[in-house]
Scaffold this motif. Structure first.
Motif, mmCIF file in Angstrom:
data_model
loop_
_atom_site.group_PDB
_atom_site.id
_atom_site.type_symbol
_atom_site.label_atom_id
_atom_site.label_comp_id
_atom_site.label_asym_id
_atom_site.label_seq_id
_atom_site.Cartn_x
_atom_site.Cartn_y
_atom_site.Cartn_z
ATOM 1 N N ASP A 216 0.815 -1.210 0.000
ATOM 2 C CA ASP A 216 0.000 0.000 0.000
ATOM 3 C C ASP A 216 0.849 1.260 0.000
ATOM 4 O O ASP A 216 0.464 2.278 -0.573
ATOM 5 C CB ASP A 216 -0.946 0.009 1.188
ATOM 6 C CG ASP A 216 -2.011 -1.073 1.076
ATOM 7 O OD1 ASP A 216 -2.266 -1.739 2.079
ATOM 8 O OD2 ASP A 216 -2.570 -1.244 -0.016
ATOM 9 N N PHE B 174 1.691 2.521 -3.432
ATOM 10 C CA PHE B 174 0.602 3.284 -4.052
ATOM 11 C C PHE B 174 0.577 4.718 -3.534
ATOM 12 O O PHE B 174 0.353 5.662 -4.289
ATOM 13 C CB PHE B 174 -0.759 2.621 -3.792
ATOM 14 C CG PHE B 174 -0.984 1.387 -4.609
ATOM 15 C CD1 PHE B 174 -1.169 1.463 -5.984
ATOM 16 C CD2 PHE B 174 -1.020 0.147 -4.000
ATOM 17 C CE1 PHE B 174 -1.387 0.324 -6.740
ATOM 18 C CE2 PHE B 174 -1.236 -0.998 -4.750
ATOM 19 C CZ PHE B 174 -1.416 -0.911 -6.125
ATOM 20 N N LEU B 175 0.798 4.879 -2.241
ATOM 21 C CA LEU B 175 0.793 6.221 -1.655
ATOM 22 C C LEU B 175 1.952 7.062 -2.173
ATOM 23 O O LEU B 175 1.785 8.244 -2.490
ATOM 24 C CB LEU B 175 0.841 6.128 -0.126
ATOM 25 C CG LEU B 175 -0.374 5.494 0.530
ATOM 26 C CD1 LEU B 175 -0.120 5.294 2.011
ATOM 27 C CD2 LEU B 175 -1.620 6.331 0.298
ATOM 28 N N ALA C 164 3.465 6.679 -5.049
ATOM 29 C CA ALA C 164 3.144 6.999 -6.447
ATOM 30 C C ALA C 164 2.119 8.125 -6.522
ATOM 31 O O ALA C 164 2.236 9.022 -7.369
ATOM 32 C CB ALA C 164 2.629 5.750 -7.163
ATOM 33 N N ALA C 165 1.132 8.105 -5.645
ATOM 34 C CA ALA C 165 0.118 9.164 -5.644
ATOM 35 C C ALA C 165 0.744 10.510 -5.290
ATOM 36 O O ALA C 165 0.405 11.538 -5.883
ATOM 37 C CB ALA C 165 -1.002 8.823 -4.666
ATOM 38 N N CYS C 166 1.675 10.508 -4.350
ATOM 39 C CA CYS C 166 2.381 11.749 -4.007
ATOM 40 C C CYS C 166 3.138 12.283 -5.216
ATOM 41 O O CYS C 166 3.081 13.486 -5.508
ATOM 42 C CB CYS C 166 3.347 11.523 -2.844
ATOM 43 S SG CYS C 166 2.551 11.487 -1.232
ATOM 44 N N LYS C 167 3.820 11.398 -5.920
ATOM 45 C CA LYS C 167 4.564 11.825 -7.107
ATOM 46 C C LYS C 167 3.624 12.394 -8.157
ATOM 47 O O LYS C 167 3.898 13.428 -8.762
ATOM 48 C CB LYS C 167 5.369 10.657 -7.687
ATOM 49 C CG LYS C 167 6.590 10.320 -6.890
ATOM 50 C CD LYS C 167 7.387 9.208 -7.536
ATOM 51 C CE LYS C 167 8.583 8.859 -6.680
ATOM 52 N NZ LYS C 167 9.373 7.774 -7.218
ATOM 53 N N THR C 168 2.496 11.714 -8.375
ATOM 54 C CA THR C 168 1.511 12.180 -9.349
ATOM 55 C C THR C 168 1.003 13.578 -9.000
ATOM 56 O O THR C 168 0.792 14.413 -9.880
ATOM 57 C CB THR C 168 0.323 11.203 -9.430
ATOM 58 O OG1 THR C 168 0.814 9.934 -9.851
ATOM 59 C CG2 THR C 168 -0.735 11.680 -10.398
ATOM 60 N N CYS C 169 0.820 13.820 -7.719
ATOM 61 C CA CYS C 169 0.313 15.116 -7.252
ATOM 62 C C CYS C 169 1.436 16.123 -6.985
ATOM 63 O O CYS C 169 1.189 17.213 -6.476
ATOM 64 C CB CYS C 169 -0.499 14.922 -5.974
ATOM 65 S SG CYS C 169 -1.994 13.959 -6.219
ATOM 66 N N GLU C 170 2.664 15.713 -7.319
ATOM 67 C CA GLU C 170 3.844 16.545 -7.106
ATOM 68 C C GLU C 170 3.991 16.967 -5.643
ATOM 69 O O GLU C 170 4.324 18.097 -5.319
ATOM 70 C CB GLU C 170 3.831 17.754 -8.039
ATOM 71 C CG GLU C 170 3.868 17.357 -9.497
ATOM 72 C CD GLU C 170 3.861 18.539 -10.452
ATOM 73 O OE1 GLU C 170 3.879 19.698 -9.997
ATOM 74 O OE2 GLU C 170 3.848 18.282 -11.657
ATOM 75 N N TRP D 208 7.084 12.897 -0.446
ATOM 76 C CA TRP D 208 6.728 11.831 0.485
ATOM 77 C C TRP D 208 7.273 12.226 1.858
ATOM 78 O O TRP D 208 8.438 12.561 1.993
ATOM 79 C CB TRP D 208 7.315 10.495 0.026
ATOM 80 C CG TRP D 208 7.037 9.377 0.975
ATOM 81 C CD1 TRP D 208 7.934 8.745 1.786
ATOM 82 C CD2 TRP D 208 5.772 8.775 1.243
ATOM 83 N NE1 TRP D 208 7.312 7.787 2.531
ATOM 84 C CE2 TRP D 208 5.978 7.785 2.217
ATOM 85 C CE3 TRP D 208 4.494 8.988 0.757
ATOM 86 C CZ2 TRP D 208 4.943 6.999 2.720
ATOM 87 C CZ3 TRP D 208 3.462 8.204 1.257
ATOM 88 C CH2 TRP D 208 3.702 7.220 2.222
ATOM 89 N N ALA E 278 -10.096 -0.250 -0.512
ATOM 90 C CA ALA E 278 -9.361 0.630 0.396
ATOM 91 C C ALA E 278 -9.941 0.669 1.809
ATOM 92 O O ALA E 278 -9.225 0.412 2.781
ATOM 93 C CB ALA E 278 -9.285 2.040 -0.190
#
Length: 91
Positions: free
Chosen positions: A2, A5-6, A8-14, A17, A59
């Motif tokens: 998990d 995924f978090l 990756a989501a941080c990277k996507t949202c710039e 972490w 989730a």
């Protein structure tokens, strides 16, 4: 799993972490339960502790089941006098 995924989501949202220690319930369960369970899959641990919420690869139910499992693991540690991650063997 998990956490990946978090991140990756941080990277996507710039977003950066956060720099904090992640406690993996699988690693913790291995240390606390040893051979008491066949494996440390969330479904196995939830069944072992008779969690109210059953994991469903979604989730919210998985997060709730993980919280119940973590609570049980921490309760066992506390009952044995362990109250730090170092006491469990995590640096």
């Amino acid at each position: 799993f998990d956490v990946a995924f978090l991140i990756a989501a941080c990277k996507t949202c710039e977003l950066p972490w956060p720099e904090f220690r992640v406690l993996d319930t699988v690693e913790l369960a291995r240390k606390v339960l040893g051979e008491e369970v066949a494996d440390c899959k969330l479904s196995t641990l939830a069944a072992h502790f008779d969690a109210r919420t059953k994991p469903r690869h979604r989730a919210l139910p998985d997060a709730l089941a993980t919280a119940e499992v973590l609570s049980e693991l921490l309760g066992r540690l506390a009952a044995s006098g362990v109250n730090t991650l170092a006491g469990v063997g995590f640096g």
